[in-house]
Design an enzyme around this catalytic site. Sequence first.
Site, PDB file in Angstrom:
ATOM      1  N   CYS A  53      -1.178   3.815  -6.252  1.00 21.86           N
ATOM      2  CA  CYS A  53      -2.002   3.126  -5.379  1.00 21.86           C
ATOM      3  C   CYS A  53      -2.037   1.665  -5.752  1.00 21.86           C
ATOM      4  O   CYS A  53      -2.258   1.571  -7.071  1.00 21.86           O
ATOM      5  CB  CYS A  53      -3.327   3.856  -5.138  1.00 21.86           C
ATOM      6  SG  CYS A  53      -4.538   2.749  -4.385  1.00 21.86           S
ATOM      7  N   CYS A  58       0.852  -1.327  -0.043  1.00 16.34           N
ATOM      8  CA  CYS A  58       0.019  -0.055  -0.019  1.00 16.34           C
ATOM      9  C   CYS A  58       0.920   1.152  -0.065  1.00 16.34           C
ATOM     10  O   CYS A  58       1.941   1.474   0.855  1.00 16.34           O
ATOM     11  CB  CYS A  58      -0.827   0.059   1.288  1.00 16.34           C
ATOM     12  SG  CYS A  58      -1.843   1.467   1.558  1.00 16.34           S
TER      13      CYS A  58
HETATM   14  N1  DGL Z   1      -4.132   0.501  -1.885  1.00 15.92           N
HETATM   15  C1  DGL Z   1      -3.860   1.714  -0.939  1.00 15.92           C
HETATM   16  C2  DGL Z   1      -2.582   2.268  -1.558  1.00 15.92           C
HETATM   17  O1  DGL Z   1      -1.577   1.703  -2.236  1.00 15.92           O
HETATM   18  C3  DGL Z   1      -4.959   2.397  -0.399  1.00 15.92           C
HETATM   19  C4  DGL Z   1      -6.233   2.495  -0.677  1.00 15.92           C
HETATM   20  C5  DGL Z   1      -7.077   3.216   0.540  1.00 15.92           C
HETATM   21  O2  DGL Z   1      -7.313   4.073   0.350  1.00 15.92           O
HETATM   22  O3  DGL Z   1      -7.527   2.441   1.410  1.00 15.92           O
HETATM   23  O4  DGL Z   1      -2.664   3.624  -1.204  1.00 15.92           O
END
Ligand code: DGL
Length: 276
Positions: free
Chosen positions: A191, A77
């Site tokens: 993301c 993430c």
């Molecule tokens: N998948 C996450 C990232 O890479 C964030 C998603 C969310 O906002 O929870 O930032």
Amino acid sequence: MHSADERPLLFLDSGMGGLSIADAVRAHLPHHQQVYVADYAGFPYGTKTESEIVDRLPALLAQLAKAYNPAIITIACNTASTIALDAVRNIVDIPIVGTVPAIKPAAGISKSNIIGVLGTQATVRQPYVANLAQQFAPGADIIHYGAAGLVTLAEAKMRGEIINMGQLRSAIAPMINHPSFHAMDVLVLSCTHFPFLREELAELLPRGCQLIDGAQGIARRITTLLQRSNQLQRGPNITKRPDLFISTSDIKQLERYSLALISRGFSQTAFFPFAP
Ligand code: DGL
């Protein structure tokens, strides 16, 4: 056979996005068991404050490290990594791999020097990201945009829903309306949810614009770390333990994602309660 000290690879994201990283890692390292943690009790991360993330992530990962004794933890993430990587490393005594925007490779391939960085609101405002841009793309014009709506759409896609292109366009409208948008030739998917919308996003981007993310680099990094610590599992005689998918929220909601999970080999699910 299982080796006695076989330890899983643990991945953490707020939801399904980190599977874009776990998929690349599985392709490189098919003999390693994966424990994937979707922190749905904390979802979404991208609209949270820095202190909410820092109060949550280190404690959650410390508890997960104790429960699963992984060889490596991957914070799959960008939001959590750009905010809390150091805080996690300070309290968890296991190698931690973070996921940060692939600005360095983007700068290497951009010809127009106009690079998009599409992440969550929390990620695109981080000094960590500004530093990456300054260090690796000093002459580039960076178009940043934080698009929370794309996270929701990526989750819907993982449930097998059809993506509404009008909603997708509205979710990135400010980026499309940026005066330099038409000269943007690389978009960094910052993301981990966004690679699941790659085809849909490509339809809205300038012709020839490349979309890149950090998943392959992370898979190579994990391979190197396993090699160095003598934990690399290779060879035809290795049977790995079944991959495990964990949620910090009600696991009944995982039924809606069952196709995505089963097709990846997550044959078991579990609930991991966590309150910071
Ligand atoms: N998948 C996450 C990232 O890479 C964030 C998603 C969310 O906002 O929870 O930032």
